[in-house]
Design an enzyme around this catalytic site. Structure first.
Site, short mmCIF file in Angstrom:
data_model
loop_
_atom_site.label_atom_id
_atom_site.label_comp_id
_atom_site.label_asym_id
_atom_site.label_seq_id
_atom_site.Cartn_x
_atom_site.Cartn_y
_atom_site.Cartn_z
N ARG A 141 0.96 -1.26 -0.04
CA ARG A 141 -0.06 0.08 0.05
C ARG A 141 0.82 1.19 0.06
NH1 ARG A 141 -3.58 -2.75 -1.57
NH2 ARG A 141 -5.70 -3.06 -0.64
N GLU A 163 -4.17 7.22 -5.25
CA GLU A 163 -4.45 6.28 -6.22
C GLU A 163 -5.80 6.67 -6.53
OE1 GLU A 163 -3.73 2.33 -5.44
OE2 GLU A 163 -1.46 2.76 -4.93
N HIS A 211 -0.95 -0.10 -9.92
CA HIS A 211 -1.52 -1.08 -8.66
C HIS A 211 -2.49 -2.25 -9.21
CE1 HIS A 211 -3.62 -1.18 -4.38
NE2 HIS A 211 -3.62 -2.30 -5.15
C1 DGY Z 1 -5.78 -6.17 -2.66
O1 DGY Z 1 -6.45 -7.24 -2.96
O2 DGY Z 1 -5.72 -5.75 -1.46
C2 DGY Z 1 -5.17 -5.71 -3.79
O3 DGY Z 1 -4.27 -4.32 -3.44
C3 DGY Z 1 -6.38 -5.13 -4.98
O4 DGY Z 1 -7.29 -4.66 -4.17
#
Ligand code: DGY
Length: 319
Positions: free
Chosen positions: A239, A268, A286
């Site tokens: 993240r 994002e 991402h």
């Molecule tokens: C997750 O599953 O957390 C990925 O980052 C995609 O959303």
């Protein structure tokens, strides 16, 4: 029997949507636009269940405005930092996620970012693509070798362990920080560090695999970048909130951090335009879990959780 009403906020895989349409009275957002706060609030009065992605934000403020119909939020993601879990719990709404099924896809992307950052993928691609490749020299685009190097992993959960497994294929010397040490059959020879600081000191390559929580916000700040060996490469597929981006830019400018591979950003979609001028920052939007196989698996896992809930059972991925 009346089927539960389900709202799917984004365009999930075809197989997922077909299964959902068979088993639920489903409304799909074919426009594939992120669900707004107003749409989530309206949906709470019209639907028994929602399958959202990390693009829909269930803040305490939004959840406080929910009607009473909504009973379960079955996330199509492993990360749940877009959900205020205590607010949802206080409303009696069950929340699930999709662990396990995206670990390999995300670890693959971390490997791509690590290799690409270490070996000048951005500049190399550009000069060939633009016809600017007009010479060769042994001093040209010399990168940092991954094979045999020391790798630090912060967060040795499912994705961290999947990444460690792939890194062992490159004969990397794997070190990790985790809240607790793993049993030997999971650590598989990786060296445990009981503090992030101790891990950073040996991390020629560093990959982040922990969730975004209040405790991990700006986990990698200026002080911690300074603890890395000079010339380290950092990878983030977890993240954006984990990295103080201004501190990373300062570390790139000083050369203390040689390169970065980033799939996640503080903002994002969009990312951080300040990174654009750095050829040594290899960026992706991402897409860690974005393979066809994993998208099906994530969708099916979310539906498995819903099926269990509406059968009167506790879904396996209840948070
Ligand atoms: C997750 O599953 O957390 C990925 O980052 C995609 O959303």
């Amino acid at each position: 029997m009346t089927k539960p009403r389900l709202w799917i906020t984004r365009r999930l895989s075809d197989a997922t949507l077909a299964r959902a349409a068979h088993d639920y009275d489903v409304v799909i957002n074919h426009a594939d636009t992120p669900g707004t706060a107003a749409e989530l609030i309206a949906a709470s009065a019209e639907f028994d269940a929602i399958i959202p992605c990390h693009s829909e934000h269930f803040s305490a403020d939004v959840v406080a405005q929910f009607a009473d119909r909504l009973r379960i939020v079955a996330n199509h993601s492993v990360g749940v930092d877009h959900c205020d879990l205590s607010a949802l719990k206080a409303r009696g709404i069950v929340v699930t996620n999709t662990p396990d099924v995206l670990s390999d896809a995300t670890a693959e992307l971390a490997m791509l970012l690590m290799l690409g950052a270490a070996r000048h993928a951005v500049a190399g691609d550009r000069i060939v693509r633009t016809g600017a490749w007009d010479s060769w020299s042994p001093a040209f685009m010399v990168g940092k070798q991954v094979t045999g190097a020391r790798l630090g992993i912060i967060g040795m959960g499912r994705v961290g362990r999947a990444f460690a497994a792939k890194a062992r294929g490159f004969d990397m010397d794997v070190h990790y920080y985790n809240r607790t040490a793993l049993p030997d059959d999971q650590a598989l020879g990786a060296t445990y560090h009981d503090s992030v600081e101790s891990l950073l000191a040996v991390s020629d390559f560093l990959s982040l695999h922990c969730p975004a929580t209040p405790d991990t916000t700006n986990l990698m700040d200026a002080d911690r970048f300074a603890l890395l060996p000079k010339g380290a490469v950092i990878v983030n597929t977890a993240r954006g909130a984990l990295v103080d981006e201004d501190a990373l830019i300062a570390a790139l400018d000083s050369g203390h951090v040689a390169a970065a591979g980033l799939d996640c950003f503080q903002v994002e979609p969009g990312g951080n335009p300040a990174f654009a001028k750095y050829d040594n920052v290899f960026m992706l939007p991402h897409i860690g879990s974005a393979t066809r196989k994993t998208r099906d698996a994530m969708g099916f896992r979310a539906l498995d959780n819903l099926d269990a809930f509406f059968a009167g059972n506790t879904p396996q991925d209840t948070l």
